[in-house]
Design an enzyme around this catalytic site. Structure first.
Site, PDB file in Angstrom:
ATOM      1  N   MET A  73      -9.001   7.963   0.053  1.00 24.65           N
ATOM      2  CA  MET A  73      -9.798   8.366   1.223  1.00 24.65           C
ATOM      3  C   MET A  73     -10.306   9.785   1.032  1.00 24.65           C
ATOM      4  O   MET A  73      -9.605  10.629   0.484  1.00 24.65           O
ATOM      5  CB  MET A  73      -8.952   8.290   2.486  1.00 24.65           C
ATOM      6  CG  MET A  73      -8.312   6.922   2.716  1.00 24.65           C
ATOM      7  SD  MET A  73      -7.428   6.884   4.270  1.00 24.65           S
ATOM      8  CE  MET A  73      -6.631   5.270   4.144  1.00 24.65           C
ATOM      9  N   ASP A 121      -4.758   3.494  -1.953  1.00 22.65           N
ATOM     10  CA  ASP A 121      -5.815   3.814  -0.985  1.00 22.65           C
ATOM     11  C   ASP A 121      -6.379   5.213  -1.211  1.00 22.65           C
ATOM     12  O   ASP A 121      -5.672   6.204  -1.064  1.00 22.65           O
ATOM     13  CB  ASP A 121      -5.258   3.722   0.442  1.00 22.65           C
ATOM     14  CG  ASP A 121      -5.073   2.280   0.886  1.00 22.65           C
ATOM     15  OD1 ASP A 121      -6.030   1.496   0.761  1.00 22.65           O
ATOM     16  OD2 ASP A 121      -3.962   1.943   1.352  1.00 22.65           O
ATOM     17  N   HIS A 133      -1.145  -1.281  -4.280  1.00 21.20           N
ATOM     18  CA  HIS A 133      -2.420  -1.012  -3.607  1.00 21.20           C
ATOM     19  C   HIS A 133      -2.540   0.493  -3.391  1.00 21.20           C
ATOM     20  O   HIS A 133      -1.658   1.123  -2.809  1.00 21.20           O
ATOM     21  CB  HIS A 133      -2.477  -1.775  -2.286  1.00 21.20           C
ATOM     22  CG  HIS A 133      -3.791  -1.660  -1.575  1.00 21.20           C
ATOM     23  ND1 HIS A 133      -4.906  -2.390  -1.944  1.00 21.20           N
ATOM     24  CD2 HIS A 133      -4.179  -0.901  -0.513  1.00 21.20           C
ATOM     25  CE1 HIS A 133      -5.910  -2.093  -1.129  1.00 21.20           C
ATOM     26  NE2 HIS A 133      -5.506  -1.185  -0.264  1.00 21.20           N
ATOM     27  N   GLY A 154      -8.920   3.831   7.165  1.00 18.07           N
ATOM     28  CA  GLY A 154      -8.623   5.246   7.383  1.00 18.07           C
ATOM     29  C   GLY A 154      -7.153   5.543   7.612  1.00 18.07           C
ATOM     30  O   GLY A 154      -6.696   6.623   7.289  1.00 18.07           O
ATOM     31  N   GLY A 198       1.262  -2.260   4.013  1.00 15.13           N
ATOM     32  CA  GLY A 198       1.700  -0.870   3.878  1.00 15.13           C
ATOM     33  C   GLY A 198       2.920  -0.606   4.726  1.00 15.13           C
ATOM     34  O   GLY A 198       4.060  -0.612   4.239  1.00 15.13           O
ATOM     35  N   SER A 199       2.702  -0.421   6.024  1.00 10.91           N
ATOM     36  CA  SER A 199       3.816  -0.081   6.917  1.00 10.91           C
ATOM     37  C   SER A 199       4.847  -1.209   6.980  1.00 10.91           C
ATOM     38  O   SER A 199       6.036  -0.936   7.153  1.00 10.91           O
ATOM     39  CB  SER A 199       3.297   0.262   8.315  1.00 10.91           C
ATOM     40  OG  SER A 199       2.388  -0.709   8.773  1.00 10.91           O
ATOM     41  N   SER A 255       0.850  -1.190   0.000  1.00 10.97           N
ATOM     42  CA  SER A 255       0.000   0.000   0.000  1.00 10.97           C
ATOM     43  C   SER A 255       0.881   1.233   0.000  1.00 10.97           C
ATOM     44  O   SER A 255       1.636   1.466   0.948  1.00 10.97           O
ATOM     45  CB  SER A 255      -0.886   0.015   1.244  1.00 10.97           C
ATOM     46  OG  SER A 255      -1.401   1.325   1.417  1.00 10.97           O
ATOM     47  N   MET A 295     -11.191  -6.165   5.372  1.00 11.21           N
ATOM     48  CA  MET A 295     -10.385  -5.252   6.177  1.00 11.21           C
ATOM     49  C   MET A 295     -10.063  -5.934   7.505  1.00 11.21           C
ATOM     50  O   MET A 295     -10.968  -6.421   8.197  1.00 11.21           O
ATOM     51  CB  MET A 295     -11.152  -3.952   6.460  1.00 11.21           C
ATOM     52  CG  MET A 295     -11.431  -3.070   5.252  1.00 11.21           C
ATOM     53  SD  MET A 295      -9.971  -2.626   4.298  1.00 11.21           S
ATOM     54  CE  MET A 295      -9.001  -1.730   5.523  1.00 11.21           C
ATOM     55  N   HIS A 350      -8.388   0.956  -3.965  1.00  9.80           N
ATOM     56  CA  HIS A 350      -9.295   0.700  -2.835  1.00  9.80           C
ATOM     57  C   HIS A 350     -10.006   2.013  -2.517  1.00  9.80           C
ATOM     58  O   HIS A 350      -9.411   2.920  -1.935  1.00  9.80           O
ATOM     59  CB  HIS A 350      -8.458   0.174  -1.657  1.00  9.80           C
ATOM     60  CG  HIS A 350      -9.223   0.015  -0.386  1.00  9.80           C
ATOM     61  ND1 HIS A 350      -8.595  -0.181   0.829  1.00  9.80           N
ATOM     62  CD2 HIS A 350     -10.553   0.013  -0.116  1.00  9.80           C
ATOM     63  CE1 HIS A 350      -9.516  -0.305   1.785  1.00  9.80           C
ATOM     64  NE2 HIS A 350     -10.703  -0.174   1.240  1.00  9.80           N
ATOM     65  N   ASP A 398      -6.455  -6.701   4.145  1.00  2.00           N
ATOM     66  CA  ASP A 398      -5.854  -5.361   4.189  1.00  2.00           C
ATOM     67  C   ASP A 398      -5.845  -4.828   5.618  1.00  2.00           C
ATOM     68  O   ASP A 398      -6.907  -4.603   6.201  1.00  2.00           O
ATOM     69  CB  ASP A 398      -6.670  -4.426   3.274  1.00  2.00           C
ATOM     70  CG  ASP A 398      -6.074  -3.030   3.157  1.00  2.00           C
ATOM     71  OD1 ASP A 398      -4.987  -2.780   3.704  1.00  2.00           O
ATOM     72  OD2 ASP A 398      -6.719  -2.190   2.493  1.00  2.00           O
ATOM     73  N   GLY A 399      -4.647  -4.642   6.157  1.00  3.13           N
ATOM     74  CA  GLY A 399      -4.501  -3.991   7.451  1.00  3.13           C
ATOM     75  C   GLY A 399      -3.689  -4.798   8.443  1.00  3.13           C
ATOM     76  O   GLY A 399      -4.081  -5.905   8.810  1.00  3.13           O
ATOM     77  N   GLY A 400      -2.550  -4.273   8.841  1.00  2.00           N
ATOM     78  CA  GLY A 400      -1.757  -4.911   9.887  1.00  2.00           C
ATOM     79  C   GLY A 400      -1.106  -6.219   9.485  1.00  2.00           C
ATOM     80  O   GLY A 400      -0.728  -7.008  10.352  1.00  2.00           O
ATOM     81  N   MET A 432     -12.233   4.324  -0.523  1.00  2.00           N
ATOM     82  CA  MET A 432     -12.873   4.590   0.770  1.00  2.00           C
ATOM     83  C   MET A 432     -13.503   5.963   0.638  1.00  2.00           C
ATOM     84  O   MET A 432     -13.093   6.936   1.283  1.00  2.00           O
ATOM     85  CB  MET A 432     -11.822   4.529   1.892  1.00  2.00           C
ATOM     86  CG  MET A 432     -11.324   3.110   2.148  1.00  2.00           C
ATOM     87  SD  MET A 432      -9.756   3.064   3.049  1.00  2.00           S
ATOM     88  CE  MET A 432      -8.609   3.199   1.672  1.00  2.00           C
TER      89      MET A 432
END
Ligand code: DX5
Ligand code: ZN
Length: 229
Positions: free
Chosen positions: A36, A34, A32, A141, A200-201, A7, A136, A65, A178-180, A67
């Site tokens: 927002m 994002d 990816h 966010g 992402g991170s 991401s 998710m 994606h 998606d996420g963590g 949002m």
């Protein structure tokens, strides 16, 4: 068969083009992207102009994606900007079936995104129009949040629905998460049924600006975990 989709939310936006090129060179499969709107989610990011700007830099699929709410107005813009996959949240569209059709008419693959509290039944009557289902594993966010463990059971349930659909002659549907997602949990996430992994991170946080080849190291580590899973 396992897709790794970094991401760019966690990339250095001042050097976004280089980040895209470097992360694909390091072995990532998709970008990816994002989007927002500070309305559907409490943050504001990037739109079709940025998608158009990075499009010439890679032939890798761009996984948009959304949002945002509403969604329909902006879909053709992203298709023209070079998106390959467009996913949206069912809560953000008044007419989910129509939005899926609009994405396909625009020439992209289409998918639904499920927030942690969104029930899977939203996919029930549109399975034949889905190329991808995205679960998710954080509330949307922000990057850098912690993986919500109950996503594992939800992934298993989604995997069962998707496999049943395919057994009945339906289309093949990817299951993205998606996420963590990190090196230390991606294997467990894969065993629960995911076949596409946003990170992402975990990817962009791994490198300092001067050390872009650290992306190779983290993507290789993610892949090693996937092979073992
Ligand atoms: C969150 C975004 C994610 C996010 C993932 O709303 O949809 O794609 O960038 O970031 P990490 O991998 O850091 O959780
Ligand atoms: Zn995302």
């Amino acid at each position: 068969m396992h897709v790794i989709a970094p991401s760019i939310l966690s990339a250095n936006f001042a050097r976004l083009g280089e980040e895209v090129v470097n992360v694909i060179a390091a072995g990532a499969d998709w970008i990816h992207f994002d989007v927002m709107d500070n309305h559907y989610v409490p943050n504001l990011t990037i739109g079709p102009l940025v998608c158009e700007a990075i499009r010439p830099l890679t032939s890798a699929p761009i996984d948009v994606h959304l949002m945002v709410k509403p969604v329909d107005r902006i879909i053709p813009d992203f298709a023209r900007a070079g998106a390959n996959i467009i996913t949206f949240h069912p809560e953000a569209s008044e007419h989910v079936d129509r939005t899926l059709a609009l994405i396909h008419e625009s020439g992209c693959q289409a998918g639904l995104v499920f927030n942690p509290a969104t029930p899977l039944h939203h996919m029930e009557h549109v399975m034949d129009k889905l190329d991808i289902v995205l679960l998710m594993s954080v509330n949307p966010g922000f990057g850098g949040q912690k993986f919500i463990p109950s996503t594992l059971a939800k992934l298993q349930a989604a995997r069962a629905r998707i496999d049943a659909h395919q057994r009945e002659g339906g289309r093949r549907i990817r299951l993205e998460v998606d996420g963590g997602v990190k090196v230390d949990n991606i294997a467990e996430v894969a065993r629960a049924g995911a076949d596409a992994f946003v990170a992402g991170s975990a990817v962009f946080g791994a490198a300092s600006d001067s050390d872009a080849n650290r992306y190779d190291t983290v993507i290789a580590a993610l892949r090693r975990q996937l092979e073992q899973a």
